[in-house]
Design a protein around this motif. Structure first.
Motif, short mmCIF file in Angstrom:
data_model
loop_
_atom_site.label_atom_id
_atom_site.label_comp_id
_atom_site.label_asym_id
_atom_site.label_seq_id
_atom_site.Cartn_x
_atom_site.Cartn_y
_atom_site.Cartn_z
N UNK A 280 2.57 11.18 3.52
CA UNK A 280 2.12 9.82 3.61
C UNK A 280 1.35 9.23 2.44
N UNK A 281 1.63 7.89 2.51
CA UNK A 281 0.91 7.10 1.28
C UNK A 281 -0.15 6.17 1.88
N UNK A 282 -0.30 5.55 3.16
CA UNK A 282 -1.13 4.82 3.60
C UNK A 282 -1.21 4.81 5.13
N UNK A 283 -2.44 4.58 5.65
CA UNK A 283 -2.56 4.81 7.05
C UNK A 283 -2.99 3.46 7.69
N UNK A 284 -2.31 3.14 8.83
CA UNK A 284 -2.62 1.93 9.61
C UNK A 284 -3.04 2.21 10.93
N UNK B 93 0.92 -1.32 0.13
CA UNK B 93 0.13 0.00 -0.08
C UNK B 93 0.76 1.20 0.05
N UNK B 94 2.06 1.16 0.51
CA UNK B 94 2.97 2.32 0.44
C UNK B 94 4.15 2.05 1.38
N UNK B 95 5.02 3.13 1.04
CA UNK B 95 6.58 3.07 1.98
C UNK B 95 6.44 3.87 3.19
N UNK B 96 5.59 4.88 3.19
CA UNK B 96 5.32 5.86 4.02
C UNK B 96 4.11 5.74 4.78
N UNK B 97 4.02 5.33 6.05
CA UNK B 97 2.98 5.09 6.79
C UNK B 97 2.52 5.80 7.99
N UNK B 98 1.25 6.20 8.06
CA UNK B 98 0.78 6.70 9.39
C UNK B 98 0.31 5.64 10.43
N UNK B 99 0.80 5.42 11.14
CA UNK B 99 0.50 4.23 12.42
C UNK B 99 -0.29 5.23 13.41
N UNK B 100 -1.70 4.77 13.65
CA UNK B 100 -2.49 5.30 14.44
C UNK B 100 -2.95 4.30 15.44
#
Length: 387
Positions: free
Chosen positions: A88-92, A29-36
């Motif tokens: 950011x490219x995707x959110x987890x 999904x992406x190489x830069x992720x926001x971890x919530x």
């Protein structure tokens, strides 16, 4: 049965040890992720497992921590700012429904140029959504497999839902062992939330949706059976697994496709949470039996009687009105005695001072399409009867 298009595209990775697939799934999904996340995942050790997976996959991580139960719009806005600053490219999301809901609206808010609250008020303003994924730690809201999110604005006393097809997670990791440490209170509230989702779909005026009704009944019986077991034995894998999968199936559209109905109790409970910030499942447990009383007074003993015989096993040879009454009593008793949840609004600190205001706010949301009519006067009567 109504026409519908069946599409539930979330990939589910279910069972022990599925976290080992997180890195590869997320990297796609992406190489830069926001971890919530909220906070409990650091205590349980899951936080470190997630970081290791992401780091091994070569993913750069930015963190949005401290997401609240009944997630606030302020947390969403913080997440949007982090996404923009970090490209950011995707959110987890790692947590329960509150964390996942927050992550969804963050993902939808990044490309929206105005106030992020706008897309909660009006989902048609959502133009693009970053890919969302989740690791679930609480069986309750079903947000791990649906396209909706509920966000709270305490300044305006609003708790509202917003929906977009692209907010449905691309994949979700469902490991029942992550729910072993969930408190009895949250386990009970989660079970009530799951049951409410099912009941909202079950009581529909659409004719001929036989399959959906039987699905609902089976899932309700699963909650009734496994909820008390999970409370008594928190590490019972079978109980936790069945509750977790029921949570997803309760609100991923499987039950509602072809039998759409406007939800009744949720809209009323959202007002309780918006004004008093109570636990969502507790509010639902209080209001649901009282709403059923309104259904009975509205002349739908027939539907309640089917619920009574097929879910609670009440003798079908009894008079219909008696079965309906017993079904309501069983529901109230299960929430109160078997799950240990409050039975009145007073028990969660709500008095009668703001009931009229809450009823006025809920009434427009319940103006059409509900199983039985819900006017302002009806909503207010349900609130008052719940005191």
């Amino acid at each position: 049965m109504q026409n519908f298009t069946y599409s539930i595209p979330t990939t589910i990775l279910f069972g022990r040890g599925q976290i080992q697939n997180l890195g590869a799934q997320m990297r796609a999904l992406g190489s830069r992720v926001l971890l919530c996340y909220g906070g409990s995942i650091k205590k349980s050790g899951l936080y470190q497992q997630v970081l290791e997976q992401l780091q091994q996959a070569g993913i750069a991580v930015t963190e949005l921590a401290g997401i609240e139960p009944n997630p606030r719009i302020e947390s969403v806005k913080r997440g949007v700012e982090l996404c923009r600053a970090g490209d950011i490219q995707a959110v987890l999301a790692v947590g329960g429904g509150s964390v996942i809901d927050c992550a969804k609206v963050v993902a939808a808010g990044v490309s929206y140029p105005g106030d992020t609250w706008d897309i909660v008020l009006d989902a048609t303003k959502i133009v693009h959504v970053l890919p969302v994924a989740s690791v679930l730690t609480l069986a309750a809201t079903g947000s791990e497999m649906d396209c909706g999110a509920v966000i709270t604005n305490l300044q305006t006393h609003e708790k509202l839902g917003t929906h977009h097809p692209d907010m449905r997670p691309k994949f979700s990791v469902l490991d029942p062992t992550y729910t072993y440490t969930v408190s009895k209170w949250q386990t009970a509230c989660g079970t009530a939330d799951i049951m409410s989702h099912i009941l909202e779909s079950y009581f529909t005026g659409v004719q001929g949706a036989f399959v959906q009704a039987r699905f609902c009944e089976g899932l309700l019986r699963s909650c009734i059976h496994y909820g008390p077991i999970a409370l008594a034995q928190p590490d019972d894998y079978e109980a936790r697994a069945n509750l977790m999968w029921t949570s997803s199936l309760a609100i991923n559209n499987l039950l509602s496709y072809g039998a759409e109905v406007a939800w009744s109790v949720h809209a009323m409970e959202h007002e309780l949470s918006a004004f008093y910030d109570i636990t969502h499942g507790a509010g639902l447990a209080i209001l649901t039996p009282t709403w059923m009383e309104h259904v009975l007074r509205s002349g739908r003993a027939d539907a309640l009687a089917v619920y009574g015989t097929e879910v609670w096993g009440i003798d079908r040879d009894l008079p219909q009105a008696d079965i309906a009454r017993m079904a309501i009593d069983n529901t109230r008793r299960f929430f109160k005695e078997d799950l240990g949840l409050p039975g009145t609004l007073g028990e969660v600190g709500i008095d009668g001072s703001r009931l009229e205001e809450m009823a006025h706010k809920a009434a427009p949301l319940l103006a059409t399409g509900t199983f039985v009519p819900l006017r302002y006067e009806d909503i207010l009567a349900i609130y008052r009867a719940s005191l």
